[in-house]
Design a protein around this motif. Structure first.
Motif, PDB file in Angstrom:
ATOM      1  N   UNK A  39      27.247  18.256 -64.156  1.00  0.00           N
ATOM      2  CA  UNK A  39      28.061  19.454 -64.324  1.00  0.00           C
ATOM      3  C   UNK A  39      27.215  20.698 -64.055  1.00  0.00           C
ATOM      4  N   UNK A  40      27.862  21.814 -63.737  1.00  0.00           N
ATOM      5  CA  UNK A  40      27.125  23.042 -63.393  1.00  0.00           C
ATOM      6  C   UNK A  40      26.106  23.474 -64.446  1.00  0.00           C
ATOM      7  N   UNK A  41      26.432  23.323 -65.702  1.00  0.00           N
ATOM      8  CA  UNK A  41      25.493  23.717 -66.769  1.00  0.00           C
ATOM      9  C   UNK A  41      24.199  22.909 -66.696  1.00  0.00           C
ATOM     10  N   UNK A  42      24.314  21.627 -66.402  1.00  0.00           N
ATOM     11  CA  UNK A  42      23.130  20.771 -66.273  1.00  0.00           C
ATOM     12  C   UNK A  42      22.288  21.201 -65.073  1.00  0.00           C
ATOM     13  N   UNK A  43      22.959  21.487 -63.958  1.00  0.00           N
ATOM     14  CA  UNK A  43      22.229  21.909 -62.750  1.00  0.00           C
ATOM     15  C   UNK A  43      21.543  23.252 -62.956  1.00  0.00           C
ATOM     16  N   UNK A  44      22.194  24.174 -63.652  1.00  0.00           N
ATOM     17  CA  UNK A  44      21.567  25.480 -63.939  1.00  0.00           C
ATOM     18  C   UNK A  44      20.295  25.293 -64.765  1.00  0.00           C
TER      19      UNK A  44
END
Length: 85
Positions: A39-44
């Motif tokens: 998910x985007x939060x993990x990638x950030x």
């Protein structure tokens, strides 16, 4: 999720793709897997760890394996989530 856990997970993904004979295919595979399934939060959080002053451009110091560090650096644009509206 903590950056250390994400780095460990990314390194496990990297271990799988590192066995491919074509390095470019491996780098692309790592990045695509992370882009598709994280998910985007993990990638950030993962990209922030890549940019952390402690890493200083040094994969080992940051905890990344060399192949994961290379994949994240090379494919950063495709891994960066779109800004929230």
């Amino acid at each position: 999720m903590k950056a250390d856990n994400l780095i460990e997970m990314a390194n496990q993904i990297g271990s799988f793709f590192d066995s491919l004979p074509d390095r470019e295919e491996a780098l692309t595979g790592i990045a695509e897997h992370i882009r598709k399934f994280w998910e985007p939060r993990m990638r950030r959080t993962l990209l922030a760890a890549l940019d952390a002053p402690a890493s200083n451009g040094d994969a080992q110091q940051a905890g990344f394996t060399e192949i994961v560090f290379a994949a994240l650096t090379q494919h950063r644009d495709s891994l960066t989530p779109a800004a929230a509206a």
